[in-house]
Design a protein around this motif. Structure first.
Motif, PDB file in Angstrom:
ATOM      1  N   PHE A   1       0.807  -1.159   0.095  1.00  0.00           N
ATOM      2  CA  PHE A   1       0.064   0.064   0.158  1.00  0.00           C
ATOM      3  C   PHE A   1       0.938   1.238   0.047  1.00  0.00           C
ATOM      4  CE2 PHE A   1      -2.238   3.105   2.537  1.00  0.00           C
ATOM      5  CZ  PHE A   1      -3.347   3.615   1.712  1.00  0.00           C
ATOM      6  N   GLY A   2       1.566   1.499   1.169  1.00  0.00           N
ATOM      7  CA  GLY A   2       2.148   2.736   1.351  1.00  0.00           C
ATOM      8  C   GLY A   2       3.402   2.909   0.257  1.00  0.00           C
ATOM      9  N   GLY A   3       3.481   3.703  -0.510  1.00  0.00           N
ATOM     10  CA  GLY A   3       4.889   3.948  -1.624  1.00  0.00           C
ATOM     11  C   GLY A   3       4.599   3.239  -2.820  1.00  0.00           C
ATOM     12  N   VAL A   4       3.335   2.534  -2.857  1.00  0.00           N
ATOM     13  CA  VAL A   4       3.015   1.861  -4.070  1.00  0.00           C
ATOM     14  C   VAL A   4       1.589   2.288  -4.590  1.00  0.00           C
ATOM     15  CG1 VAL A   4       2.576  -0.327  -5.235  1.00  0.00           C
ATOM     16  CG2 VAL A   4       4.347  -0.102  -3.351  1.00  0.00           C
TER      17      VAL A   4
ATOM     18  N   ALA B   1      -4.287   8.537  -4.102  1.00  0.00           N
ATOM     19  CA  ALA B   1      -3.896   7.183  -4.634  1.00  0.00           C
ATOM     20  C   ALA B   1      -2.975   7.352  -5.748  1.00  0.00           C
ATOM     21  CB  ALA B   1      -5.002   6.503  -4.352  1.00  0.00           C
ATOM     22  N   ASN B   2      -2.499   6.193  -5.953  1.00  0.00           N
ATOM     23  CA  ASN B   2      -1.587   5.835  -7.431  1.00  0.00           C
ATOM     24  C   ASN B   2      -2.638   5.337  -8.374  1.00  0.00           C
ATOM     25  OD1 ASN B   2      -0.040   5.280  -9.377  1.00  0.00           O
ATOM     26  ND2 ASN B   2       1.720   4.470  -7.959  1.00  0.00           N
TER      27      ASN B   2
ATOM     28  N   ARG C   1      -6.683   3.830   4.302  1.00  0.00           N
ATOM     29  CA  ARG C   1      -6.510   3.134   3.122  1.00  0.00           C
ATOM     30  C   ARG C   1      -7.913   2.874   2.415  1.00  0.00           C
ATOM     31  NH1 ARG C   1      -8.694  -1.378   1.218  1.00  0.00           N
ATOM     32  NH2 ARG C   1      -8.761  -2.348   3.466  1.00  0.00           N
ATOM     33  N   ARG C   2      -8.765   2.597   3.178  1.00  0.00           N
ATOM     34  CA  ARG C   2     -10.145   2.278   2.228  1.00  0.00           C
ATOM     35  C   ARG C   2     -10.747   3.531   1.651  1.00  0.00           C
ATOM     36  NH1 ARG C   2     -11.980  -1.049   7.258  1.00  0.00           N
ATOM     37  NH2 ARG C   2     -11.536  -3.147   6.554  1.00  0.00           N
ATOM     38  N   PHE C   3     -10.653   4.688   2.209  1.00  0.00           N
ATOM     39  CA  PHE C   3     -10.686   5.768   1.431  1.00  0.00           C
ATOM     40  C   PHE C   3     -10.027   5.891   0.023  1.00  0.00           C
ATOM     41  CE2 PHE C   3     -10.450  10.500   0.457  1.00  0.00           C
ATOM     42  CZ  PHE C   3     -11.763  10.911   0.303  1.00  0.00           C
ATOM     43  N   MET C   4      -8.700   5.784   0.165  1.00  0.00           N
ATOM     44  CA  MET C   4      -7.987   5.836  -1.143  1.00  0.00           C
ATOM     45  C   MET C   4      -8.199   4.772  -2.072  1.00  0.00           C
ATOM     46  SD  MET C   4      -4.596   7.111   0.796  1.00  0.00           S
ATOM     47  CE  MET C   4      -3.595   7.497  -0.839  1.00  0.00           C
TER      48      MET C   4
ATOM     49  N   PHE D   1      -9.624  -5.676  -4.233  1.00  0.00           N
ATOM     50  CA  PHE D   1      -8.816  -6.735  -4.048  1.00  0.00           C
ATOM     51  C   PHE D   1      -9.667  -8.240  -3.844  1.00  0.00           C
ATOM     52  CE2 PHE D   1      -7.198  -2.758  -2.208  1.00  0.00           C
ATOM     53  CZ  PHE D   1      -5.966  -2.734  -2.906  1.00  0.00           C
ATOM     54  N   ASP D   2      -8.973  -9.385  -4.090  1.00  0.00           N
ATOM     55  CA  ASP D   2      -9.368 -10.696  -3.958  1.00  0.00           C
ATOM     56  C   ASP D   2      -9.236 -11.115  -2.545  1.00  0.00           C
ATOM     57  OD1 ASP D   2     -10.458 -10.953  -6.620  1.00  0.00           O
ATOM     58  OD2 ASP D   2      -8.404 -11.069  -7.289  1.00  0.00           O
TER      59      ASP D   2
END
Length: 231
Positions: free
Chosen positions: A20-23, A106-107, A138-141, A147-148
């Motif tokens: 997540f973070g940085g990706v 988000a990316n 995270r969920r907001f972004m 995801f599976d």
């Protein structure tokens, strides 16, 4: 010009586990700089205080709240104490996570590539060292529907690059370790995945990682034929 992904379906399974973070977010160093500017805390002192607090609990800078050993409020308070007592810097780090994620996009390019991998038949999962109080950010972004499977450190009591978290993630995907690939911006996590029998891609930007993942997706049939099927 962005990288256009192939659309041919997979003939053998592969799980793509993204950090997540940085990706799925801007680079962590960029966020650190913005956070330091926003709070008025010199960047070097913030990072050093995080290291000192982590060392106190026998872990690294983020291990304290990734597992977690402390809740975010207690951790922030200890950071303030170190900043004041060790460096003479008066700081207010209340609501650390809210301020860390403020204005952080988000990316979208990488999220789009992940959707393309899923469209080809890949299992796409989130594998993150994440404090529980940051889950809502995270969920907001990027919400769970992308995801599976989701494996976060705070929920399983292990964090990258520890082998246990890779074992858990492979089991969630229902695949053998060699059929899983981690995409992560930290070399130590890439090394941890490889040590656990995974494949791995060191993330630098969305198109670079997508090209490498595409090569692995295209090679799933010969790889699986030579190495066996999933667990």
């Amino acid at each position: 010009m962005s990288f256009e992904l192939p659309t041919t379906p997979l003939t053998e399974p592969l799980a793509v586990w993204t950090d997540f973070g940085g990706v799925l977010t801007p680079p962590v160093d960029v966020t650190f700089t913005e956070f330091a500017d926003r709070t008025g805390v010199p960047l070097w002192s913030l990072k050093e205080s995080m290291r000192i607090v982590g060392e106190k609990y026998g872990t690294d800078s983020m291990g304290v709240i990734d597992i977690p050993l402390l809740d975010e409020a207690s951790w922030s308070s200890e950071l303030e104490d170190v900043l004041g007592g060790t460096f003479g810097i008066v700081a207010d780090l209340e609501n650390f996570g809210d301020r860390w994620f403020a204005g952080r996009p988000a990316n979208a390019a990488w999220a789009g590539h992940l959707e393309a991998f899923r469209a080809r038949g890949a299992f796409v999962g989130l594998l993150s060292n994440l404090p529980p109080s940051w889950e809502r950010h995270r969920r907001f972004m990027i919400d769970d529907s992308h995801f599976d499977g989701i494996v976060c450190s705070y929920a399983v009591g292990s964090r990258k690059p520890e082998p246990e978290i890779f074992e858990i993630a492979a089991q969630r995907a229902g695949l053998a370790p060699h059929q899983c690939v981690l995409v992560d911006d930290l070399e130590k996590n890439v090394a941890g995945a490889i040590a656990a029998g995974w494949q791995a891609v060191h993330f630098r930007d969305a198109d670079q990682a997508a090209r490498q993942i595409t090569g692995l997706l295209n090679a799933t049939a010969p790889l699986a034929a030579g190495a066996g099927t999933g667990a």
